[in-house]
Design a protein around this motif. Structure first.
Motif, PDB file in Angstrom:
ATOM      1  N   ARG A  65      17.525  79.266  18.923  1.00  0.00           N
ATOM      2  CA  ARG A  65      18.744  78.746  19.527  1.00  0.00           C
ATOM      3  C   ARG A  65      18.348  77.745  20.608  1.00  0.00           C
ATOM      4  NH1 ARG A  65      17.868  83.964  21.291  1.00  0.00           N
ATOM      5  NH2 ARG A  65      19.035  84.696  19.479  1.00  0.00           N
ATOM      6  N   ILE A  66      19.287  76.859  20.948  1.00  0.00           N
ATOM      7  CA  ILE A  66      19.014  75.879  21.996  1.00  0.00           C
ATOM      8  C   ILE A  66      20.221  75.750  22.914  1.00  0.00           C
ATOM      9  CG2 ILE A  66      19.701  73.955  20.481  1.00  0.00           C
ATOM     10  CD1 ILE A  66      17.601  72.250  22.040  1.00  0.00           C
ATOM     11  N   HIS A  67      19.948  75.780  24.230  1.00  0.00           N
ATOM     12  CA  HIS A  67      20.949  75.495  25.258  1.00  0.00           C
ATOM     13  C   HIS A  67      20.642  74.113  25.834  1.00  0.00           C
ATOM     14  CE1 HIS A  67      22.557  79.656  25.635  1.00  0.00           C
ATOM     15  NE2 HIS A  67      21.324  80.023  25.346  1.00  0.00           N
ATOM     16  N   ARG A  68      21.667  73.263  25.890  1.00  0.00           N
ATOM     17  CA  ARG A  68      21.525  71.945  26.514  1.00  0.00           C
ATOM     18  C   ARG A  68      22.401  71.924  27.760  1.00  0.00           C
ATOM     19  NH1 ARG A  68      22.075  70.705  20.890  1.00  0.00           N
ATOM     20  NH2 ARG A  68      20.119  69.885  19.994  1.00  0.00           N
ATOM     21  N   ILE A  69      21.772  71.950  28.917  1.00  0.00           N
ATOM     22  CA  ILE A  69      22.536  72.058  30.155  1.00  0.00           C
ATOM     23  C   ILE A  69      23.087  70.683  30.545  1.00  0.00           C
ATOM     24  CG2 ILE A  69      21.302  74.097  30.969  1.00  0.00           C
ATOM     25  CD1 ILE A  69      19.637  72.284  32.757  1.00  0.00           C
ATOM     26  N   PRO A  70      24.360  70.615  30.901  1.00  0.00           N
ATOM     27  CA  PRO A  70      24.994  69.332  31.239  1.00  0.00           C
ATOM     28  C   PRO A  70      24.709  68.928  32.678  1.00  0.00           C
ATOM     29  CG  PRO A  70      26.627  71.076  31.289  1.00  0.00           C
ATOM     30  CD  PRO A  70      25.334  71.725  30.874  1.00  0.00           C
ATOM     31  N   VAL A  71      23.512  68.473  32.933  1.00  0.00           N
ATOM     32  CA  VAL A  71      23.096  68.052  34.268  1.00  0.00           C
ATOM     33  C   VAL A  71      22.692  66.581  34.216  1.00  0.00           C
ATOM     34  CG1 VAL A  71      21.364  68.347  36.075  1.00  0.00           C
ATOM     35  CG2 VAL A  71      22.348  70.350  34.958  1.00  0.00           C
ATOM     36  N   GLY A  72      23.206  65.790  35.147  1.00  0.00           N
ATOM     37  CA  GLY A  72      22.897  64.375  35.154  1.00  0.00           C
ATOM     38  C   GLY A  72      23.673  63.628  34.091  1.00  0.00           C
ATOM     39  N   PRO A  73      23.459  62.332  33.984  1.00  0.00           N
ATOM     40  CA  PRO A  73      24.189  61.552  32.982  1.00  0.00           C
ATOM     41  C   PRO A  73      23.785  61.963  31.569  1.00  0.00           C
ATOM     42  CG  PRO A  73      22.439  60.227  33.980  1.00  0.00           C
ATOM     43  CD  PRO A  73      22.523  61.485  34.778  1.00  0.00           C
ATOM     44  N   PRO A  74      24.730  61.976  30.635  1.00  0.00           N
ATOM     45  CA  PRO A  74      24.412  62.381  29.258  1.00  0.00           C
ATOM     46  C   PRO A  74      23.707  61.254  28.495  1.00  0.00           C
ATOM     47  CG  PRO A  74      26.725  61.814  29.427  1.00  0.00           C
ATOM     48  CD  PRO A  74      26.163  61.710  30.819  1.00  0.00           C
ATOM     49  N   GLU A  75      22.522  60.944  28.930  1.00  0.00           N
ATOM     50  CA  GLU A  75      21.713  59.894  28.322  1.00  0.00           C
ATOM     51  C   GLU A  75      20.247  60.213  28.563  1.00  0.00           C
ATOM     52  OE1 GLU A  75      21.750  56.737  32.062  1.00  0.00           O
ATOM     53  OE2 GLU A  75      23.393  56.704  30.597  1.00  0.00           O
ATOM     54  N   ARG A  76      19.359  59.562  27.802  1.00  0.00           N
ATOM     55  CA  ARG A  76      17.936  59.794  27.982  1.00  0.00           C
ATOM     56  C   ARG A  76      17.478  59.205  29.309  1.00  0.00           C
ATOM     57  NH1 ARG A  76      17.968  58.511  22.263  1.00  0.00           N
ATOM     58  NH2 ARG A  76      17.468  60.379  21.062  1.00  0.00           N
ATOM     59  N   MET A  77      16.636  59.954  30.015  1.00  0.00           N
ATOM     60  CA  MET A  77      16.092  59.510  31.290  1.00  0.00           C
ATOM     61  C   MET A  77      14.584  59.709  31.274  1.00  0.00           C
ATOM     62  SD  MET A  77      18.814  61.357  33.880  1.00  0.00           S
ATOM     63  CE  MET A  77      17.911  60.825  35.350  1.00  0.00           C
ATOM     64  N   PRO A  78      13.811  58.799  31.893  1.00  0.00           N
ATOM     65  CA  PRO A  78      12.372  59.048  32.038  1.00  0.00           C
ATOM     66  C   PRO A  78      12.155  60.338  32.820  1.00  0.00           C
ATOM     67  CG  PRO A  78      12.926  56.781  32.643  1.00  0.00           C
ATOM     68  CD  PRO A  78      14.220  57.516  32.481  1.00  0.00           C
ATOM     69  N   TYR A  79      11.096  61.063  32.481  1.00  0.00           N
ATOM     70  CA  TYR A  79      10.891  62.374  33.108  1.00  0.00           C
ATOM     71  C   TYR A  79      10.776  62.284  34.620  1.00  0.00           C
ATOM     72  CZ  TYR A  79       5.946  60.979  33.113  1.00  0.00           C
ATOM     73  OH  TYR A  79       4.771  60.313  33.306  1.00  0.00           O
ATOM     74  N   TYR A  80      10.160  61.197  35.137  1.00  0.00           N
ATOM     75  CA  TYR A  80       9.993  61.095  36.592  1.00  0.00           C
ATOM     76  C   TYR A  80      11.327  60.836  37.285  1.00  0.00           C
ATOM     77  CZ  TYR A  80       9.746  56.185  35.118  1.00  0.00           C
ATOM     78  OH  TYR A  80      10.000  54.979  34.526  1.00  0.00           O
ATOM     79  N   ALA A  81      12.312  60.284  36.528  1.00  0.00           N
ATOM     80  CA  ALA A  81      13.627  60.020  37.108  1.00  0.00           C
ATOM     81  C   ALA A  81      14.469  61.290  37.204  1.00  0.00           C
ATOM     82  CB  ALA A  81      14.360  58.964  36.289  1.00  0.00           C
ATOM     83  N   CYS A  82      14.034  62.352  36.536  1.00  0.00           N
ATOM     84  CA  CYS A  82      14.772  63.623  36.567  1.00  0.00           C
ATOM     85  C   CYS A  82      14.479  64.447  37.815  1.00  0.00           C
ATOM     86  CB  CYS A  82      14.435  64.450  35.329  1.00  0.00           C
ATOM     87  SG  CYS A  82      14.997  63.732  33.768  1.00  0.00           S
ATOM     88  N   ALA A  83      13.520  64.001  38.634  1.00  0.00           N
ATOM     89  CA  ALA A  83      13.130  64.802  39.803  1.00  0.00           C
ATOM     90  C   ALA A  83      14.304  65.035  40.751  1.00  0.00           C
ATOM     91  CB  ALA A  83      11.975  64.120  40.534  1.00  0.00           C
ATOM     92  N   GLY A  84      15.181  64.050  40.875  1.00  0.00           N
ATOM     93  CA  GLY A  84      16.331  64.200  41.768  1.00  0.00           C
ATOM     94  C   GLY A  84      17.343  65.216  41.277  1.00  0.00           C
ATOM     95  N   LEU A  85      17.192  65.670  40.040  1.00  0.00           N
ATOM     96  CA  LEU A  85      18.107  66.662  39.471  1.00  0.00           C
ATOM     97  C   LEU A  85      17.544  68.080  39.528  1.00  0.00           C
ATOM     98  CD1 LEU A  85      19.065  64.709  36.197  1.00  0.00           C
ATOM     99  CD2 LEU A  85      20.377  64.800  38.326  1.00  0.00           C
ATOM    100  N   LEU A  86      16.390  68.246  40.181  1.00  0.00           N
ATOM    101  CA  LEU A  86      15.678  69.524  40.112  1.00  0.00           C
ATOM    102  C   LEU A  86      16.520  70.700  40.599  1.00  0.00           C
ATOM    103  CD1 LEU A  86      13.137  71.143  39.513  1.00  0.00           C
ATOM    104  CD2 LEU A  86      12.274  70.503  41.763  1.00  0.00           C
ATOM    105  N   ASP A  87      17.132  70.582  41.766  1.00  0.00           N
ATOM    106  CA  ASP A  87      17.924  71.699  42.289  1.00  0.00           C
ATOM    107  C   ASP A  87      19.108  72.012  41.380  1.00  0.00           C
ATOM    108  OD1 ASP A  87      16.242  71.965  44.462  1.00  0.00           O
ATOM    109  OD2 ASP A  87      17.479  70.733  45.788  1.00  0.00           O
ATOM    110  N   GLU A  88      19.752  70.958  40.876  1.00  0.00           N
ATOM    111  CA  GLU A  88      20.902  71.154  39.996  1.00  0.00           C
ATOM    112  C   GLU A  88      20.469  71.791  38.674  1.00  0.00           C
ATOM    113  OE1 GLU A  88      24.665  68.511  38.235  1.00  0.00           O
ATOM    114  OE2 GLU A  88      23.119  67.561  39.486  1.00  0.00           O
TER     115      GLU A  88
END
Length: 251
Positions: free
Chosen positions: A88-111
């Motif tokens: 099974r897979i859960h896709r959490i709706p955090v950040g914009p629903p688009e592909r982001m570079p992994y380093y750009a996801c750091a600002g979403l860590l707490d969320e």
């Protein structure tokens, strides 16, 4: 060195099972920067999502049950899918629903940490082990995973190695490096994909216990894959002319 995907998966399963042969386990896979079911193609970085997909597929074939957790990167994707009896897979709706570079996801860590904690049950007994890919997923695991669930971290890239190769602090932040230290301290096992990566880990992160590091290269089926030709144009030209490359013509 292990030569086939099945040998590599068996070895990794034995690591996850603390070197036992009971593979009927519940495995949570945190892969928050990549959707393992995304196809390779334009704009994709490397092939880490394919590693996650293939390892999970082989785990299921061996009798394990896999729960993937990633970030929802498209409005076309469901937030939850049951893919057969043991995946099974859960896709959490955090950040914009688009592909982001992994380093750009750091600002979403707490969320992301909050969303993962609200989405899956990580209380004792819910999973036998948790596998994290990439430092962001590893940091979420370090924050949420209790001692009763074995945490295995799969290294996809090393921040200090990238810094040493000239990457800027805009991408490889001090926060990234601090999170890596925390992840390596928390994880029960750390898996590298090559001996060079293991050497870099030991030299650049001297606080990591060498006994928890396992080198498990991605398996390659040599009956399917061969050496890459000189260039993409060369490959297309050979294919169109139905020309078979000789043993000394692969340089």
């Amino acid at each position: 060195m292990l030569d086939s995907p099945s040998e590599n998966v068996l070895y990794m399963l034995r690591v996850l099972c603390s070197i036992t042969t009971d593979y009927s386990m519940q495995i949570c896979v945190l892969c928050l920067t990549d959707d393992p079911f995304d196809p390779p193609g334009h704009g994709r970085h490397g092939g880490s999502h394919r590693v996650m997909f293939d390892m999970g597929r082989h785990f299921v074939r061996r009798g394990a049950t896999i729960t993937y957790v990633c970030r929802r990167n498209s409005t076309d994707k469901a937030t939850f899918e049951q893919l057969g009896a043991r995946c099974r897979i859960h896709r959490i709706p955090v950040g914009p629903p688009e592909r982001m570079p992994y380093y750009a996801c750091a600002g979403l860590l707490d969320e992301m940490t909050e969303a993962v904690g609200a989405t899956i049950d990580l209380t004792p007994g819910s999973f036998d082990c948790l596998v994290s890919y990439n430092w962001l997923s590893g940091e979420v695991a370090a924050r949420l995973c209790p001692p009763s669930i074995s945490h295995t971290h799969y290294v996809l890239t090393l921040g200090r190695a990238k810094r040493a190769s000239g990457e800027s602090k805009d991408k490889i932040s001090d926060f990234w490096l601090a999170c890596e230290d925390n992840v390596f301290a928390h994880a029960r096992y750390v898996i590298t994909g090559s001996t060079r990566e293991r050497q870099d880990l030991l030299s650049l992160y001297p606080a990591v216990n060498p006994e928890k590091i396992f080198c498990i290269p991605p398996g390659v089926d040599l009956n399917v894959y061969g050496r890459r030709p000189r260039s993409a144009d060369h490959l297309v030209r050979r294919a169109s002319d139905r020309f078979s490359e000789g043993p000394n013509d692969a340089g």
